[in-house]
Design a protein around this motif. Structure first.
Motif, PDB file in Angstrom:
ATOM      1  N   THR A 112       7.252 -10.741  -5.859  1.00  0.00           N
ATOM      2  CA  THR A 112       8.050 -11.581  -5.611  1.00  0.00           C
ATOM      3  C   THR A 112       8.480 -12.188  -4.162  1.00  0.00           C
ATOM      4  N   PHE A 113       8.241 -11.073  -3.229  1.00  0.00           N
ATOM      5  CA  PHE A 113       8.587 -11.370  -1.847  1.00  0.00           C
ATOM      6  C   PHE A 113       7.278 -11.402  -0.828  1.00  0.00           C
ATOM      7  N   ALA A 114       6.281 -11.755  -1.532  1.00  0.00           N
ATOM      8  CA  ALA A 114       5.225 -12.088  -0.583  1.00  0.00           C
ATOM      9  C   ALA A 114       5.299 -13.255   0.377  1.00  0.00           C
ATOM     10  N   PRO A 115       4.897 -13.113   1.439  1.00  0.00           N
ATOM     11  CA  PRO A 115       5.264 -14.286   2.520  1.00  0.00           C
ATOM     12  C   PRO A 115       4.458 -15.714   1.996  1.00  0.00           C
TER      13      PRO A 115
ATOM     14  N   GLN B 243       0.922  -1.251   0.057  1.00  0.00           N
ATOM     15  CA  GLN B 243       0.105  -0.070  -0.011  1.00  0.00           C
ATOM     16  C   GLN B 243       0.992   1.116   0.123  1.00  0.00           C
ATOM     17  N   TRP B 244       1.962   1.072   0.745  1.00  0.00           N
ATOM     18  CA  TRP B 244       2.852   2.404   0.953  1.00  0.00           C
ATOM     19  C   TRP B 244       3.384   2.567  -0.406  1.00  0.00           C
ATOM     20  N   TRP B 245       4.086   1.679  -1.269  1.00  0.00           N
ATOM     21  CA  TRP B 245       4.665   1.896  -2.275  1.00  0.00           C
ATOM     22  C   TRP B 245       3.462   2.333  -3.442  1.00  0.00           C
ATOM     23  N   GLN B 246       2.294   1.980  -3.443  1.00  0.00           N
ATOM     24  CA  GLN B 246       1.491   2.534  -4.415  1.00  0.00           C
ATOM     25  C   GLN B 246       1.103   3.886  -4.336  1.00  0.00           C
ATOM     26  N   THR B 247       1.249   4.470  -2.803  1.00  0.00           N
ATOM     27  CA  THR B 247       1.202   5.810  -2.527  1.00  0.00           C
ATOM     28  C   THR B 247       2.513   6.616  -3.206  1.00  0.00           C
ATOM     29  N   ALA B 248       3.709   5.853  -3.055  1.00  0.00           N
ATOM     30  CA  ALA B 248       4.713   6.695  -3.210  1.00  0.00           C
ATOM     31  C   ALA B 248       5.175   6.675  -4.753  1.00  0.00           C
ATOM     32  N   THR B 249       4.645   5.759  -5.457  1.00  0.00           N
ATOM     33  CA  THR B 249       4.832   5.740  -6.983  1.00  0.00           C
ATOM     34  C   THR B 249       3.729   6.361  -7.514  1.00  0.00           C
ATOM     35  N   THR B 250       2.472   6.699  -7.199  1.00  0.00           N
ATOM     36  CA  THR B 250       1.706   7.613  -7.741  1.00  0.00           C
ATOM     37  C   THR B 250       1.246   8.986  -7.208  1.00  0.00           C
ATOM     38  N   GLY B 251       0.510   9.584  -8.022  1.00  0.00           N
ATOM     39  CA  GLY B 251       0.043  10.953  -7.420  1.00  0.00           C
ATOM     40  C   GLY B 251       1.155  12.224  -7.390  1.00  0.00           C
ATOM     41  N   VAL B 252       2.210  11.664  -8.024  1.00  0.00           N
ATOM     42  CA  VAL B 252       3.421  12.578  -7.978  1.00  0.00           C
ATOM     43  C   VAL B 252       3.016  13.603  -9.293  1.00  0.00           C
ATOM     44  N   ARG B 253       2.973  15.020  -9.148  1.00  0.00           N
ATOM     45  CA  ARG B 253       2.744  15.764 -10.215  1.00  0.00           C
ATOM     46  C   ARG B 253       3.520  16.018 -11.170  1.00  0.00           C
ATOM     47  N   GLY B 254       3.389  15.964 -12.345  1.00  0.00           N
ATOM     48  CA  GLY B 254       4.277  16.222 -13.535  1.00  0.00           C
ATOM     49  C   GLY B 254       4.485  14.802 -14.350  1.00  0.00           C
ATOM     50  N   VAL B 255       4.525  13.636 -13.747  1.00  0.00           N
ATOM     51  CA  VAL B 255       4.808  12.341 -14.073  1.00  0.00           C
ATOM     52  C   VAL B 255       3.821  12.000 -15.166  1.00  0.00           C
ATOM     53  N   SER B 256       4.148  11.473 -16.377  1.00  0.00           N
ATOM     54  CA  SER B 256       3.269  11.192 -17.497  1.00  0.00           C
ATOM     55  C   SER B 256       2.461   9.896 -16.898  1.00  0.00           C
ATOM     56  N   HIS B 257       1.177  10.010 -17.353  1.00  0.00           N
ATOM     57  CA  HIS B 257       0.318   8.882 -16.991  1.00  0.00           C
ATOM     58  C   HIS B 257       0.839   7.506 -17.314  1.00  0.00           C
ATOM     59  N   GLN B 258       1.535   7.330 -18.459  1.00  0.00           N
ATOM     60  CA  GLN B 258       2.044   6.071 -19.010  1.00  0.00           C
ATOM     61  C   GLN B 258       3.229   5.648 -17.824  1.00  0.00           C
ATOM     62  N   ASN B 259       4.291   6.640 -17.928  1.00  0.00           N
ATOM     63  CA  ASN B 259       5.360   6.336 -16.723  1.00  0.00           C
ATOM     64  C   ASN B 259       4.970   5.930 -15.496  1.00  0.00           C
ATOM     65  N   GLU B 260       3.927   6.785 -14.864  1.00  0.00           N
ATOM     66  CA  GLU B 260       3.419   6.314 -13.536  1.00  0.00           C
ATOM     67  C   GLU B 260       3.001   5.233 -13.346  1.00  0.00           C
ATOM     68  N   ALA B 261       2.301   4.842 -14.400  1.00  0.00           N
ATOM     69  CA  ALA B 261       1.494   3.177 -14.546  1.00  0.00           C
ATOM     70  C   ALA B 261       2.682   2.324 -14.516  1.00  0.00           C
ATOM     71  N   ILE B 262       3.815   2.433 -15.303  1.00  0.00           N
ATOM     72  CA  ILE B 262       4.848   1.481 -15.474  1.00  0.00           C
ATOM     73  C   ILE B 262       5.725   1.522 -14.179  1.00  0.00           C
ATOM     74  N   VAL B 263       5.794   2.531 -13.600  1.00  0.00           N
ATOM     75  CA  VAL B 263       6.605   2.502 -12.270  1.00  0.00           C
ATOM     76  C   VAL B 263       5.837   1.762 -11.331  1.00  0.00           C
ATOM     77  N   ALA B 264       4.499   2.053 -11.266  1.00  0.00           N
ATOM     78  CA  ALA B 264       3.308   1.422 -10.270  1.00  0.00           C
ATOM     79  C   ALA B 264       3.325   0.009 -10.392  1.00  0.00           C
ATOM     80  N   PHE B 265       3.298  -0.350 -11.810  1.00  0.00           N
ATOM     81  CA  PHE B 265       3.049  -1.659 -12.188  1.00  0.00           C
ATOM     82  C   PHE B 265       4.313  -2.720 -12.012  1.00  0.00           C
ATOM     83  N   SER B 266       5.426  -2.143 -12.260  1.00  0.00           N
ATOM     84  CA  SER B 266       6.784  -2.963 -12.254  1.00  0.00           C
ATOM     85  C   SER B 266       7.242  -2.839 -10.749  1.00  0.00           C
ATOM     86  N   MET B 267       6.706  -1.927  -9.717  1.00  0.00           N
ATOM     87  CA  MET B 267       7.285  -2.263  -8.411  1.00  0.00           C
ATOM     88  C   MET B 267       6.170  -3.061  -7.799  1.00  0.00           C
TER      89      MET B 267
END
Length: 595
Positions: free
Chosen positions: A161-164, A131-155
């Motif tokens: 991978t590390f889910a318990p 949840q925190w990483w979703q907050t950190a990778t989205t909602g940053v003003r000025g980032v293109s919509h596609q690049n924001e989606a790529i960062v959020a998705f890849s993160m």
């Protein structure tokens, strides 16, 4: 046995033209070297462009560095997550999921074991981190919509991978299985892994998961009544004394084998239609080889849709055709229908699109990496190989649902040591195909990247086509949890085509939502018809207005087809009157067997 040429010369589609065969010769030595380097790099990255990924992260990071207030918000979110984790620890064991619960559809932490300490605490900690990483990778003003989606998705993919749930020491189900079997689950898991490794090296699906084509699946009786270098056309045998005058042509996607619509008899849409008194034809696409690199997207229209329609018109003359397109086959059908409408060819009685997009501006997570950098990288990979191979195609779809299609299978097969019961849909999913270099390049650029079809720029025979020329009644199906063709994207047909549109939204995903036979429990759908001259209804308002029904959408569609069909007639003979029925090969034909 050799297959006969059924159609007379004037009905045969023109052969494939190698229009870009000289491309390699026209490249300079430096261009060839760069392409070969990119192709070699693609083997290491799974076809993902490192440049595209880096540009997305640079865009996000630079804008984040220039937004101190946003960084403060993210830091506060981290402190809040830490506080929630402390609450979760204090409430255990009496109150599991005190701070956060798995979102709907997340099945990683189901089961009673995940409500016990320390497993519940680990699960909550992981979900809070996500949840925190979703907050950190989205909602940053000025980032293109596609690049924001790529960062959020890849993160998100990296964190998954590390889910318990993915590790033996932190998964209560695996621990319980290990105790009860004395560790035999790991022995069975190792054997499963070895079997999968051997199957991967041989290029064949896992044997335990396979249904045999022509024996377990694709068994509806029929004949191959036409073939060319790209398709076999199957005409299915009638199961009723009389049939509707108007036959049905199904245009499946060539990304996978056609028999997703003719699985085992209880799951076969083809059998359902035949049993309801329709004459059904199906296109079976040939699996391209590297030598087919120059097959174009338009070749699929000419040698596929147009050739099949011409042959059906010979078999059932003076009858309109109900044309059905699934996924990419639906996109191709829409293009063909627009071209026929432009040219005044009134061959279709109705058009049905199943999870098919005609506007690609909201095409879901599959478009995250469809930008100039990624497309050029994929083109270089396909240029070297001649095709987009099966592993690349399967991997692209699996990563969209990695928790369901990758990690859950690894846990179940290798850690718990049990194979999931084989089923027909799983077998079909493992039977992947290849895509020709030229066709896939044109598809990515003209449709995904440039959105030429919705923009009225897509050319057929040198002239653009417009979906607004389509006035034929349409039945369009979207699926609620579609990662490939999101329903809001398929809904856009409402303002693209000038026709009566019956739009149906069914439960399920891209495949399971379409393969929804009557009798399956938990099925539901909403449906609403918009007359051709009615005002546009947006997707949110459509959800509020469309009535909901329980059960399979197949019955709804069969009734819609029947209402737009003529009287019952005697079934047309295989291949048309005067044809030698004994000369036709039995369905499912030979193209579907190609590996």
């Amino acid at each position: 046995m050799p297959q006969p040429e059924i159609a007379p010369a004037f009905l045969r589609a023109a052969p494939i033209e190698a229009a870009v065969g000289a491309e390699a010769a026209e490249l300079s030595p430096s261009e060839r070297a760069d392409r070969l380097f990119h192709a070699a790099l693609a083997r290491l990255t799974g076809g993902i462009s490192p440049a595209a990924l880096r540009l997305a992260y640079i865009d996000w990071l630079l804008h984040l560095l220039s937004a101190p207030a946003r960084r403060l918000d993210i830091a506060q979110a981290a402190m809040q997550a830490a506080g929630q984790f402390a609450v979760a620890a204090a409430e255990l064991p009496k109150t599991p999921w005190a701070s956060i619960k798995p979102p709907p559809g997340d099945r990683r932490f189901t089961g009673p074991g995940w409500e016990l300490p320390p497993f519940n605490l680990m699960a909550q900690g992981f979900l809070l981190t996500e949840q925190w990483w979703q907050t950190a990778t989205t909602g940053v003003r000025g980032v293109s919509h596609q690049n924001e989606a790529i960062v959020a998705f890849s993160m998100r993919q990296w964190l998954d991978t590390f889910a318990p749930s993915n590790f033996a020491v932190s998964n209560p189900e695996v621990i319980h299985k290990t105790i009860t079997t004395g560790g035999a689950n790991f022995v069975a898991g190792l054997q499963n892994w070895w079997d999968d490794l051997r199957a991967l090296q041989s290029g064949k699906p896992v044997a335990d998961h396979r249904f045999v084509v022509g024996h377990d699946v694709a068994v509806t009786p029929g004949k191959v009544v036409y073939h060319n270098e790209l398709i076999e056309l199957i005409q299915y045998a009638p199961s009723t004394p009389q049939v509707r005058r108007e036959p049905i042509l199904i245009v499946p996607a060539w990304i996978m084998k056609y028999y997703i619509l003719d699985l085992s008899p209880t799951n076969s849409l083809v059998k359902f239609l035949v049993d309801h008194g329709f004459t059904v034809f199906m296109i079976s696409w040939r699996n391209p080889q590297p030598r087919d690199r120059d097959i174009s997207f338009d070749d699929y229209r000419r040698l596929g849709v147009d050739a099949a329609l011409a042959q059906i018109a010979r078999i059932a003359p003076e009858a309109g055709i109900h044309a059905v397109g699934y996924c990419l086959g639906g996109t191709l059908l829409a293009i063909a229908a627009a071209a026929m409408s432009r040219d005044g060819v009134g061959r279709l009685a109705s058009i049905t699109l199943l999870a098919a997009q005609t506007d690609f501006t909201e095409a879901g997570e599959l478009t995250l990496f469809i930008n100039e950098s990624q497309v050029a990288f994929l083109e270089d990979m396909m240029w070297d190989r001649g095709v987009l191979d099966t592993t690349q195609m399967a991997g692209a779809f699996q990563i969209l649902r990695s928790n369901d299609l990758i990690w859950s299978r690894i846990v179940h097969d290798y850690l718990i040591g049990e194979r999931a019961p084989p089923n027909d849909l799983m077998s079909w999913n493992a039977d992947a195909t290849r895509l020709p270099y030229r066709m896939h390049s044109e598809y990515l650029r003209k449709l995904f990247l440039n959105n030429d079809l919705a923009g009225g720029r897509y050319a057929v025979d040198g002239r653009p086509v417009s979906l607004s020329d389509i006035h034929t009644p349409m039945f369009v199906v979207g699926t609620l949890r579609d990662h490939v063709a999101p329903w809001r994207s398929t809904h856009k047909i409402h303002f693209l085509a000038d026709a009566e549109i019956t739009y149906l939204l069914t439960s399920g995903g891209h495949n399971a939502g379409i393969v929804a036979p009557p009798g399956d429990h938990g099925r539901s759908y909403q449906v609403l018809t918009k007359p051709a001259d009615a005002r546009y209804i947006g997707p949110d308002d459509w959800l509020k207005q469309a009535p909901r029904f329980e059960g399979s959408w197949w019955n709804e569609w069969a009734g819609w087809l029947a209402a737009r069909s003529g009287e019952l007639v005697d079934p047309p003979p295989f291949g048309g009157r005067g044809a030698d029925n004994m000369a036709f090969p039995d369905a499912p034909g030979s193209y579907v067997m190609q590996r």
